[in-house]
Design a protein around this motif. Structure first.
Motif, PDB file in Angstrom:
ATOM      1  N   CYS A 135      18.971   1.178  15.705  1.00 12.23           N
ATOM      2  CA  CYS A 135      19.887   2.243  15.286  1.00 12.23           C
ATOM      3  C   CYS A 135      19.130   3.552  15.121  1.00 12.23           C
ATOM      4  CB  CYS A 135      20.561   1.889  13.958  1.00 12.23           C
ATOM      5  SG  CYS A 135      21.683   0.488  14.047  1.00 12.23           S
ATOM      6  N   HIS A 136      19.877   4.631  15.116  1.00 10.25           N
ATOM      7  CA  HIS A 136      19.332   5.952  14.799  1.00 10.25           C
ATOM      8  C   HIS A 136      20.263   6.596  13.790  1.00 10.25           C
ATOM      9  CE1 HIS A 136      17.852  10.170  16.334  1.00 10.25           C
ATOM     10  NE2 HIS A 136      17.662   9.988  15.035  1.00 10.25           N
ATOM     11  N   VAL A 137      19.745   6.816  12.597  1.00  8.47           N
ATOM     12  CA  VAL A 137      20.485   7.532  11.553  1.00  8.47           C
ATOM     13  C   VAL A 137      19.926   8.944  11.543  1.00  8.47           C
ATOM     14  CG1 VAL A 137      21.075   7.637   9.109  1.00  8.47           C
ATOM     15  CG2 VAL A 137      20.846   5.411  10.247  1.00  8.47           C
ATOM     16  N   ALA A 138      20.714   9.899  12.008  1.00  3.64           N
ATOM     17  CA  ALA A 138      20.214  11.245  12.278  1.00  3.64           C
ATOM     18  C   ALA A 138      20.053  12.062  11.003  1.00  3.64           C
ATOM     19  CB  ALA A 138      21.144  11.948  13.271  1.00  3.64           C
ATOM     20  N   ALA A 139      19.522  13.270  11.177  1.00  2.00           N
ATOM     21  CA  ALA A 139      19.131  14.119  10.053  1.00  2.00           C
ATOM     22  C   ALA A 139      20.298  14.406   9.120  1.00  2.00           C
ATOM     23  CB  ALA A 139      18.554  15.428  10.581  1.00  2.00           C
ATOM     24  N   GLY A 140      20.040  14.209   7.834  1.00  2.00           N
ATOM     25  CA  GLY A 140      21.018  14.552   6.813  1.00  2.00           C
ATOM     26  C   GLY A 140      22.162  13.583   6.651  1.00  2.00           C
ATOM     27  N   ALA A 141      22.170  12.496   7.398  1.00  2.00           N
ATOM     28  CA  ALA A 141      23.256  11.518   7.282  1.00  2.00           C
ATOM     29  C   ALA A 141      23.129  10.732   5.977  1.00  2.00           C
ATOM     30  CB  ALA A 141      23.252  10.562   8.470  1.00  2.00           C
ATOM     31  N   VAL A 142      24.261  10.242   5.485  1.00  2.00           N
ATOM     32  CA  VAL A 142      24.294   9.464   4.248  1.00  2.00           C
ATOM     33  C   VAL A 142      24.920   8.101   4.528  1.00  2.00           C
ATOM     34  CG1 VAL A 142      25.248   9.287   1.914  1.00  2.00           C
ATOM     35  CG2 VAL A 142      24.454  11.499   2.773  1.00  2.00           C
ATOM     36  N   ILE A 143      24.146   7.046   4.304  1.00  2.00           N
ATOM     37  CA  ILE A 143      24.655   5.677   4.350  1.00  2.00           C
ATOM     38  C   ILE A 143      24.744   5.245   2.892  1.00  2.00           C
ATOM     39  CG2 ILE A 143      24.342   3.359   5.263  1.00  2.00           C
ATOM     40  CD1 ILE A 143      24.660   5.613   7.388  1.00  2.00           C
ATOM     41  N   GLY A 144      25.945   5.260   2.349  1.00  2.00           N
ATOM     42  CA  GLY A 144      26.118   5.087   0.914  1.00  2.00           C
ATOM     43  C   GLY A 144      25.789   3.687   0.438  1.00  2.00           C
ATOM     44  N   GLY A 145      25.288   3.612  -0.779  1.00  2.00           N
ATOM     45  CA  GLY A 145      25.017   2.318  -1.379  1.00  2.00           C
ATOM     46  C   GLY A 145      26.170   1.876  -2.261  1.00  2.00           C
ATOM     47  N   VAL A 146      26.327   0.574  -2.381  1.00  2.00           N
ATOM     48  CA  VAL A 146      27.335  -0.004  -3.282  1.00  2.00           C
ATOM     49  C   VAL A 146      26.642  -1.100  -4.082  1.00  2.00           C
ATOM     50  CG1 VAL A 146      29.555  -1.172  -3.494  1.00  2.00           C
ATOM     51  CG2 VAL A 146      29.208   0.489  -1.656  1.00  2.00           C
ATOM     52  N   LEU A 147      26.293  -0.781  -5.328  1.00  2.00           N
ATOM     53  CA  LEU A 147      25.607  -1.756  -6.175  1.00  2.00           C
ATOM     54  C   LEU A 147      26.577  -2.452  -7.115  1.00  2.00           C
ATOM     55  CD1 LEU A 147      22.991  -3.071  -6.996  1.00  2.00           C
ATOM     56  CD2 LEU A 147      22.485  -1.088  -8.448  1.00  2.00           C
ATOM     57  N   GLU A 148      27.521  -1.711  -7.652  1.00  2.00           N
ATOM     58  CA  GLU A 148      28.517  -2.293  -8.554  1.00  2.00           C
ATOM     59  C   GLU A 148      29.914  -2.053  -8.008  1.00  2.00           C
ATOM     60  OE1 GLU A 148      27.425  -2.101 -12.987  1.00  2.00           O
ATOM     61  OE2 GLU A 148      26.734  -0.177 -12.174  1.00  2.00           O
ATOM     62  N   PRO A 149      30.842  -3.001  -8.249  1.00  2.00           N
ATOM     63  CA  PRO A 149      30.623  -4.323  -8.838  1.00  2.00           C
ATOM     64  C   PRO A 149      29.825  -5.224  -7.896  1.00  2.00           C
ATOM     65  CG  PRO A 149      32.844  -4.170  -7.979  1.00  2.00           C
ATOM     66  CD  PRO A 149      32.254  -2.803  -7.843  1.00  2.00           C
ATOM     67  N   VAL A 150      29.282  -6.295  -8.451  1.00  2.00           N
ATOM     68  CA  VAL A 150      28.404  -7.164  -7.659  1.00  2.00           C
ATOM     69  C   VAL A 150      29.150  -7.845  -6.517  1.00  2.00           C
ATOM     70  CG1 VAL A 150      26.745  -7.538  -9.500  1.00  2.00           C
ATOM     71  CG2 VAL A 150      28.705  -9.084  -9.277  1.00  2.00           C
ATOM     72  N   THR A 151      30.453  -7.947  -6.620  1.00  2.00           N
ATOM     73  CA  THR A 151      31.236  -8.583  -5.559  1.00  2.00           C
ATOM     74  C   THR A 151      31.509  -7.641  -4.397  1.00  2.00           C
ATOM     75  OG1 THR A 151      33.261  -7.959  -6.726  1.00  2.00           O
ATOM     76  CG2 THR A 151      32.383 -10.165  -7.154  1.00  2.00           C
ATOM     77  N   ALA A 152      31.264  -6.339  -4.582  1.00  2.00           N
ATOM     78  CA  ALA A 152      31.622  -5.345  -3.564  1.00  2.00           C
ATOM     79  C   ALA A 152      30.632  -5.369  -2.405  1.00  2.00           C
ATOM     80  CB  ALA A 152      31.679  -3.960  -4.178  1.00  2.00           C
ATOM     81  N   ARG A 153      31.161  -5.269  -1.202  1.00  2.00           N
ATOM     82  CA  ARG A 153      30.332  -5.224  -0.002  1.00  2.00           C
ATOM     83  C   ARG A 153      29.681  -3.847   0.113  1.00  2.00           C
ATOM     84  NH1 ARG A 153      34.099  -5.760   4.630  1.00  2.00           N
ATOM     85  NH2 ARG A 153      34.328  -3.515   4.360  1.00  2.00           N
ATOM     86  N   PRO A 154      28.389  -3.800   0.423  1.00  2.00           N
ATOM     87  CA  PRO A 154      27.754  -2.502   0.669  1.00  2.00           C
ATOM     88  C   PRO A 154      28.137  -1.966   2.047  1.00  2.00           C
ATOM     89  CG  PRO A 154      26.182  -4.257   1.059  1.00  2.00           C
ATOM     90  CD  PRO A 154      27.439  -4.913   0.539  1.00  2.00           C
ATOM     91  N   VAL A 155      27.727  -0.754   2.334  1.00  2.00           N
ATOM     92  CA  VAL A 155      27.929  -0.203   3.673  1.00  2.00           C
ATOM     93  C   VAL A 155      27.094  -1.002   4.671  1.00  2.00           C
ATOM     94  CG1 VAL A 155      27.567   1.810   5.147  1.00  2.00           C
ATOM     95  CG2 VAL A 155      28.481   2.099   2.840  1.00  2.00           C
ATOM     96  N   ILE A 156      27.712  -1.317   5.804  1.00  2.00           N
ATOM     97  CA  ILE A 156      27.051  -2.085   6.858  1.00  2.00           C
ATOM     98  C   ILE A 156      27.038  -1.259   8.140  1.00  2.00           C
ATOM     99  CG2 ILE A 156      27.040  -4.219   8.209  1.00  2.00           C
ATOM    100  CD1 ILE A 156      26.813  -4.794   5.239  1.00  2.00           C
TER     101      ILE A 156
END
Length: 264
Positions: A135-156
């Protein structure tokens, strides 16, 4: 090389899970028969670690989580086959597979970045986000994190994807294999992803090999019809203009690495 987490009790059960995350032997979210399954135990371990650790001064900052490369020597980078340029910040508990290239970006705890992926300048990979191979994640891009709730799927972000400059993917959205997001595309859980040709609308998932650009749809209509004196409102959406391969976008990665030797 394993970093000793020296600002909390190293015999706590969750510390071993943080080491496993860092080494990539376990990951917060894994694909099983095409479905991404969250490992809730690992998310809990991250939360327990952050809540129990104390801030310490390290490299001019005051933080709970040590930096991944805090004690690495040149041989460790050769063994891992990583290229990390000045300004890249990676917190311990994030995994980087061989032949990953990081420009001056930020990668948070719990993230997983697979082989031959490049994270460009000022990009952010959030906590627990999963980025596939090639993959290439270009300049300034945001791949958001999902830590809570623990059941929530993170960004894939699945394999062979291109995420354009200043694009953002948040709230557990999946970008399927081979998709391309143009510069400035923003996709969250409620964002309409409209196929221009078929008219089909997707939510929370970009289809395989979709080429997506920023768009807008008319949000001024109501169930009773548009009021002639009402405002002409257009709402943000993402538009699939066609389907195709991402090779042209990701080939830049090949110029920045050589698998047969250690990083320069």
């Amino acid at each position: 090389m394993i970093t000793k987490i020296n600002n909390t009790a190293n015999d706590m059960p969750f510390i071993e899970l943080i080491h496993q995350l860092d080494a990539g032997t376990r990951r917060v979210c894994s694909a099983v028969n095409g479905q991404w399954i969250v490992d809730e135990e690992l998310k809990r371990a991250i939360l327990e670690y952050i809540s129990s650790a104390k801030c310490v001064v390290q490299h001019g900052v005051y933080d709970k989580v040590p930096l991944k490369f805090d004690r690495w020597q040149e041989a460790d980078f050769h063994t891992a086959k990583l290229r990390i340029v000045p300004g890249a910040v990676v917190r311990y508990g994030a995994f980087l597979a061989p032949n990953v290239v990081l420009m001056n970006c930020f990668v948070n705890i719990g993230a997983y970045i697979d082989e031959r992926t490049m994270i460009d300048s000022f990009a952010t990979i959030g906590s627990c986000a999963q980025v596939g191979a090639n993959c290439h994640v270009a300049a300034g891009a945001v791949i958001g994190g999902v830590l809570e709730p623990v059941t929530a799927r993170p960004v894939i972000i699945e394999d062979n994807c291109f995420i354009g400059a200043h694009a953002s993917v948040v709230e557990g959205v999946i970008v399927r294999r081979g998709a391309t997001l143009a510069m400035g595309v923003h996709i969250g859980a409620s964002t309409k992803i409209v196929d221009r040709q078929s008219g089909k609308v997707f939510y929370q998932e970009v289809p395989e090999h979709a080429i997506v650009v920023p768009g807008a749809y008319d949000g001024g209509a109501t169930a009773q019809g548009r009021s002639p004196e009402g405002p002409n409102v257009h709402l943000q959406c993402a538009v699939i203009v066609r389907y195709g391969e991402t090779k042209q976008h990701t080939k830049i990665n090949d110029a920045l690495r050589d698998e047969d030797r250690a990083p320069d």
